[in-house]
Design a protein around this motif. Structure first.
Motif, PDB file in Angstrom:
ATOM      1  N   GLU A 101      57.077  26.466   1.549  1.00 55.94           N
ATOM      2  CA  GLU A 101      55.929  25.573   1.568  1.00 55.94           C
ATOM      3  C   GLU A 101      55.184  25.525   2.689  1.00 55.94           C
ATOM      4  OE1 GLU A 101      55.204  20.635   1.887  1.00 55.94           O
ATOM      5  OE2 GLU A 101      57.315  21.340   1.703  1.00 55.94           O
ATOM      6  N   HIS A 102      55.556  25.978   3.984  1.00 50.99           N
ATOM      7  CA  HIS A 102      55.122  25.856   5.206  1.00 50.99           C
ATOM      8  C   HIS A 102      54.654  27.484   5.598  1.00 50.99           C
ATOM      9  CE1 HIS A 102      55.259  21.913   5.457  1.00 50.99           C
ATOM     10  NE2 HIS A 102      56.571  21.923   5.205  1.00 50.99           N
ATOM     11  N   LEU A 103      55.440  28.227   5.785  1.00 45.83           N
ATOM     12  CA  LEU A 103      55.364  29.749   6.167  1.00 45.83           C
ATOM     13  C   LEU A 103      54.422  30.456   5.126  1.00 45.83           C
ATOM     14  CD1 LEU A 103      55.754  31.871   8.368  1.00 45.83           C
ATOM     15  CD2 LEU A 103      57.739  32.357   7.313  1.00 45.83           C
ATOM     16  N   LEU A 104      55.031  30.631   3.890  1.00 47.01           N
ATOM     17  CA  LEU A 104      54.114  31.360   3.223  1.00 47.01           C
ATOM     18  C   LEU A 104      52.758  31.240   2.876  1.00 47.01           C
ATOM     19  CD1 LEU A 104      56.586  31.811   0.036  1.00 47.01           C
ATOM     20  CD2 LEU A 104      55.915  33.679   1.471  1.00 47.01           C
ATOM     21  N   PRO A 105      52.107  29.893   2.794  1.00 50.46           N
ATOM     22  CA  PRO A 105      50.868  29.800   2.568  1.00 50.46           C
ATOM     23  C   PRO A 105      49.985  30.147   3.858  1.00 50.46           C
ATOM     24  CG  PRO A 105      52.019  27.846   1.672  1.00 50.46           C
ATOM     25  CD  PRO A 105      52.942  28.840   2.613  1.00 50.46           C
ATOM     26  N   ALA A 106      50.900  30.516   5.118  1.00 47.30           N
ATOM     27  CA  ALA A 106      50.137  30.609   6.152  1.00 47.30           C
ATOM     28  C   ALA A 106      49.834  32.086   6.424  1.00 47.30           C
ATOM     29  CB  ALA A 106      51.024  30.172   7.438  1.00 47.30           C
ATOM     30  N   ILE A 107      50.610  33.013   5.745  1.00 43.53           N
ATOM     31  CA  ILE A 107      50.485  34.373   5.736  1.00 43.53           C
ATOM     32  C   ILE A 107      49.116  34.865   5.300  1.00 43.53           C
ATOM     33  CG2 ILE A 107      51.572  36.731   5.051  1.00 43.53           C
ATOM     34  CD1 ILE A 107      54.212  35.109   4.876  1.00 43.53           C
ATOM     35  N   ASP A 108      48.433  35.806   5.940  1.00 44.61           N
ATOM     36  CA  ASP A 108      47.068  36.026   5.591  1.00 44.61           C
ATOM     37  C   ASP A 108      45.849  35.138   5.563  1.00 44.61           C
ATOM     38  OD1 ASP A 108      47.924  38.851   5.615  1.00 44.61           O
ATOM     39  OD2 ASP A 108      48.814  38.697   3.633  1.00 44.61           O
ATOM     40  N   ARG A 109      46.285  34.105   6.262  1.00 47.39           N
ATOM     41  CA  ARG A 109      45.405  32.920   6.532  1.00 47.39           C
ATOM     42  C   ARG A 109      44.703  32.522   7.821  1.00 47.39           C
ATOM     43  NH1 ARG A 109      48.248  27.179   5.043  1.00 47.39           N
ATOM     44  NH2 ARG A 109      48.687  27.298   7.309  1.00 47.39           N
ATOM     45  N   ASP A 110      43.435  32.571   8.098  1.00 50.23           N
ATOM     46  CA  ASP A 110      43.027  32.241   9.540  1.00 50.23           C
ATOM     47  C   ASP A 110      43.225  30.741   9.822  1.00 50.23           C
ATOM     48  OD1 ASP A 110      42.041  34.725   9.784  1.00 50.23           O
ATOM     49  OD2 ASP A 110      40.096  34.108   8.627  1.00 50.23           O
ATOM     50  N   GLY A 111      43.418  30.620  10.921  1.00 52.09           N
ATOM     51  CA  GLY A 111      43.760  29.070  11.455  1.00 52.09           C
ATOM     52  C   GLY A 111      42.974  29.013  12.903  1.00 52.09           C
ATOM     53  N   PRO A 112      43.122  27.706  13.272  1.00 50.21           N
ATOM     54  CA  PRO A 112      42.139  27.401  14.655  1.00 50.21           C
ATOM     55  C   PRO A 112      42.973  27.948  15.860  1.00 50.21           C
ATOM     56  CG  PRO A 112      43.001  25.492  13.599  1.00 50.21           C
ATOM     57  CD  PRO A 112      43.349  26.345  12.596  1.00 50.21           C
ATOM     58  N   ALA A 113      44.215  28.143  15.828  1.00 50.62           N
ATOM     59  CA  ALA A 113      45.165  28.151  17.098  1.00 50.62           C
ATOM     60  C   ALA A 113      45.745  29.575  16.749  1.00 50.62           C
ATOM     61  CB  ALA A 113      46.422  27.331  17.062  1.00 50.62           C
ATOM     62  N   ASP A 114      45.640  30.430  17.901  1.00 54.15           N
ATOM     63  CA  ASP A 114      46.132  31.943  18.042  1.00 54.15           C
ATOM     64  C   ASP A 114      47.720  31.930  17.933  1.00 54.15           C
ATOM     65  OD1 ASP A 114      43.841  32.945  17.980  1.00 54.15           O
ATOM     66  OD2 ASP A 114      43.462  32.875  20.122  1.00 54.15           O
ATOM     67  N   THR A 115      48.382  31.011  18.648  1.00 53.73           N
ATOM     68  CA  THR A 115      49.666  31.110  18.600  1.00 53.73           C
ATOM     69  C   THR A 115      50.509  29.814  18.716  1.00 53.73           C
ATOM     70  OG1 THR A 115      51.522  31.956  20.015  1.00 53.73           O
ATOM     71  CG2 THR A 115      49.734  30.803  21.382  1.00 53.73           C
ATOM     72  N   VAL A 116      51.631  29.712  18.756  1.00 50.61           N
ATOM     73  CA  VAL A 116      52.519  28.559  18.659  1.00 50.61           C
ATOM     74  C   VAL A 116      53.482  28.094  19.560  1.00 50.61           C
ATOM     75  CG1 VAL A 116      54.075  29.220  16.813  1.00 50.61           C
ATOM     76  CG2 VAL A 116      53.631  26.779  17.200  1.00 50.61           C
ATOM     77  N   VAL A 161      64.085  38.139   3.649  1.00 52.80           N
ATOM     78  CA  VAL A 161      63.203  39.553   3.736  1.00 52.80           C
ATOM     79  C   VAL A 161      62.054  39.313   2.819  1.00 52.80           C
ATOM     80  CG1 VAL A 161      63.236  41.882   3.773  1.00 52.80           C
ATOM     81  CG2 VAL A 161      65.250  40.773   4.663  1.00 52.80           C
ATOM     82  N   LEU A 162      61.034  39.399   3.099  1.00 53.75           N
ATOM     83  CA  LEU A 162      59.698  39.194   2.013  1.00 53.75           C
ATOM     84  C   LEU A 162      59.157  40.341   2.064  1.00 53.75           C
ATOM     85  CD1 LEU A 162      58.769  35.613   3.363  1.00 53.75           C
ATOM     86  CD2 LEU A 162      60.134  36.007   1.492  1.00 53.75           C
ATOM     87  N   PRO A 163      59.457  41.562   1.400  1.00 54.01           N
ATOM     88  CA  PRO A 163      58.755  42.864   1.388  1.00 54.01           C
ATOM     89  C   PRO A 163      57.300  42.757   1.039  1.00 54.01           C
ATOM     90  CG  PRO A 163      60.865  42.864   0.030  1.00 54.01           C
ATOM     91  CD  PRO A 163      60.513  41.343   0.415  1.00 54.01           C
ATOM     92  N   GLU A 164      56.965  41.852   0.078  1.00 53.04           N
ATOM     93  CA  GLU A 164      55.439  41.722  -0.236  1.00 53.04           C
ATOM     94  C   GLU A 164      54.563  41.380   0.730  1.00 53.04           C
ATOM     95  OE1 GLU A 164      57.687  37.992  -2.020  1.00 53.04           O
ATOM     96  OE2 GLU A 164      57.825  39.802  -1.261  1.00 53.04           O
ATOM     97  N   HIS A 165      55.216  40.569   1.799  1.00 56.50           N
ATOM     98  CA  HIS A 165      54.379  40.176   2.896  1.00 56.50           C
ATOM     99  C   HIS A 165      54.676  40.982   4.308  1.00 56.50           C
ATOM    100  CE1 HIS A 165      52.976  37.085   0.676  1.00 56.50           C
ATOM    101  NE2 HIS A 165      54.051  36.336   0.121  1.00 56.50           N
ATOM    102  N   ASP A 166      55.688  41.811   4.188  1.00 60.55           N
ATOM    103  CA  ASP A 166      56.320  42.734   5.533  1.00 60.55           C
ATOM    104  C   ASP A 166      56.573  41.653   6.274  1.00 60.55           C
ATOM    105  OD1 ASP A 166      56.881  44.932   6.631  1.00 60.55           O
ATOM    106  OD2 ASP A 166      54.868  45.069   7.566  1.00 60.55           O
ATOM    107  N   VAL A 167      57.364  40.677   6.020  1.00 64.10           N
ATOM    108  CA  VAL A 167      57.995  39.638   7.055  1.00 64.10           C
ATOM    109  C   VAL A 167      59.403  39.170   6.790  1.00 64.10           C
ATOM    110  CG1 VAL A 167      58.021  37.130   6.814  1.00 64.10           C
ATOM    111  CG2 VAL A 167      55.786  38.210   6.846  1.00 64.10           C
ATOM    112  N   VAL A 168      60.071  39.171   8.092  1.00 61.08           N
ATOM    113  CA  VAL A 168      61.398  38.918   8.080  1.00 61.08           C
ATOM    114  C   VAL A 168      61.497  37.330   8.738  1.00 61.08           C
ATOM    115  CG1 VAL A 168      63.507  39.473   9.054  1.00 61.08           C
ATOM    116  CG2 VAL A 168      62.290  41.371   8.066  1.00 61.08           C
ATOM    117  N   VAL A 169      62.492  36.517   8.411  1.00 60.30           N
ATOM    118  CA  VAL A 169      62.666  35.300   8.846  1.00 60.30           C
ATOM    119  C   VAL A 169      64.089  35.270   9.087  1.00 60.30           C
ATOM    120  CG1 VAL A 169      62.500  32.785   8.786  1.00 60.30           C
ATOM    121  CG2 VAL A 169      60.741  34.226   7.649  1.00 60.30           C
TER     122      VAL A 169
END
Length: 456
Positions: free
Chosen positions: A311-326, A285-293
């Protein structure tokens, strides 16, 4: 009543989809990590989810010590209902032991102490408690004097949680699962839950809970929402606050995400807090990002799993990317590699001296029509599993595969898909013997009991 989370996409929830893709690839590539299920939530919606065949979304998974966080929720609810007092002494809930428990530290131990794994013992007490009383863990625990004053030292300690479960059972007059059904499981839409019981018919509390990946996510989301679900308060806010902050320091733990402090059956982490269980069961639970994994798996390097998330999920939060989904719809664990099985593989195999699974007496490989079937005989019980070639054949609580090695021996893999565990069996048709080993050894089960109990 909300029974499932709304499905969305990473980009709609402010997550760069490439970060989730990188997380999945990192989990698949890391030595000592085998993922079974993954859900990423943000703002109470599913950003991404996937299960590695033969595991699936609808199948409950053994949570091991992540069970502790569900037990703690029962204590929090019981406190809210006023049937337990967190500041009461543990021994006060067991009046039949009052005359026997004479050690001052044991008598002063409170529910808050055992919630925080700070009973005063410096080390795990399960084996010592059972040695004192093989039939009553609570009695053995309370008759084992703490090394320090309760509340001053941390030691991960299974009898602490077993005792909490027993206190809830006594206060409520019912089982742990029956108590949680109308108070937690039904409001959150958690349907499939079962819990391994001891010889007295009591849930272990510290382990043995079977639940789906989504059920794990729901528990995390409840704590993220400060104890409220669909406008209904399930847990008091002060309980959530106490449970998810450091109650006792644990700097002696080896891995960085296990040395950030401990709350009420939750670990503090370098980011947020979490419940976790052996071999890679996680509620992060990441309250500062409103995220649950939420994750399930068979991983021997649990720190590597969290490292991948950071390493991979945290930097992706509030970051724009070329793909909408996975797309995580085609995830799968690799089938057993090798050639097809020949008719010479049929037969009964006796235990070789090098077999590493005690009590596994014989293995029978046979054909049933067009299917291959393996039967494992251990300690007088038999487990039968359909075997696939170049695929996992799912049959009840097993998923099995087999192939022939270059040396002519047959390698059979049996996954007990209600659990993290995988059994490897190598058959030698030349001398009709087998050798077996666990990929990860079960902590409280045999081949015959590696399946979820009958649901509540």
């Amino acid at each position: 009543m909300t029974t499932t989370f709304p499905r969305s996409s990473p980009s709609a929830l402010g997550i760069d989809a490439s970060g989730i893709d990188a997380l999945v690839r990192a989990l698949e590539a890391a030595p000592g990590v085998e993922p079974h299920g993954l859900m990423v939530l943000r703002h109470g919606q599913v950003a991404a989810e996937g299960w590695w065949t033969p595991y699936s979304a609808d199948r409950p998974h053994l949570l091991y010590s992540l069970s502790k966080s569900f037990t703690a929720a029962a204590v929090g609810i019981a406190s809210r209902e006023g049937i337990v007092d967190l500041d009461s002494t543990v021994v006060s809930h067991f009046p039949e032991l009052d005359a026997e428990v004479t050690d001052a530290r044991s008598r002063s131990m409170t529910l808050r102490n055992i919630l925080a794994m700070s009973s005063g013992h410096r080390e795990e007490t399960l084996d010592r408690a059972r040695a004192i009383d093989p039939t009553d863990i609570v009695r053995g625990f309370l008759l084992l004097p703490p090394d320090e004053d309760p509340g001053t030292v941390f030691a991960y300690n299974q009898p602490c949680t077993y005792t909490l479960a027993e206190i809830v059972r006594r206060a409520s007059g019912t089982s742990l699962v029956a108590y949680l059904r109308p108070r937690l499981f039904d409001p959150l839409g958690i349907e499939q839950v079962s819990w391994k019981q001891d010889e007295h018919g009591k849930e272990l509390g510290f382990s043995g809970c079977y639940a789906t990946t989504e059920s794990i996510a729901k528990l995390g989301q409840l704590y993220l929402q400060r104890g409220v679900w669909d406008g209904e308060r399930i847990l008091d806010e002060d309980w959530v606050e106490a449970a998810t902050r450091t109650q006792v320091a644990n700097p002696g733990e080896e891995n960085p995400d296990w040395s950030q402090g401990y709350g009420y059956q939750f670990w503090m982490a370098r980011h947020g807090f979490r419940g976790d269980g052996a071999y890679g069961q996680f509620c992060v639970v990441l309250p500062e990002h409103d995220v649950v994994v939420a994750m399930t798996g068979q991983s021997t390097d649990m720190q590597a799993v969290l490292d991948a998330v950071w390493e991979h999920l945290l930097p992706a939060i509030d970051r724009d990317g070329p793909a909408d989904t996975v797309d995580l719809s085609a995830l799968a664990l690799r089938p057993v590699p090798g050639g097809r099985l020949g008719l010479e593989a049929r037969g009964t195999y006796a235990r070789a001296s090098r077999s590493g699974v005690p009590g596994l007496e014989s293995v029978v490989l046979e054909q049933d029509g067009e299917r291959w079937v393996v039967t494992l005989h251990q300690d007088g019980s038999a487990v039968r599993a359909v075997v696939g070639e170049d695929e996992w054949a799912v049959d009840g609580s097993t998923a099995a595969g087999a192939a022939t090695d270059d040396d002519g021996r047959v390698l059979v893999a049996v996954r007990f898909v209600d659990t993290p565990h995988l059994l490897w069996v190598r058959l030698d048709a030349g001398d009709r013997t087998f050798a077996a080993r666990w990929a990860t050894e079960p902590l409280h089960d045999t081949v015959a009991t590696l399946h979820r109990p009958t649901a509540d």
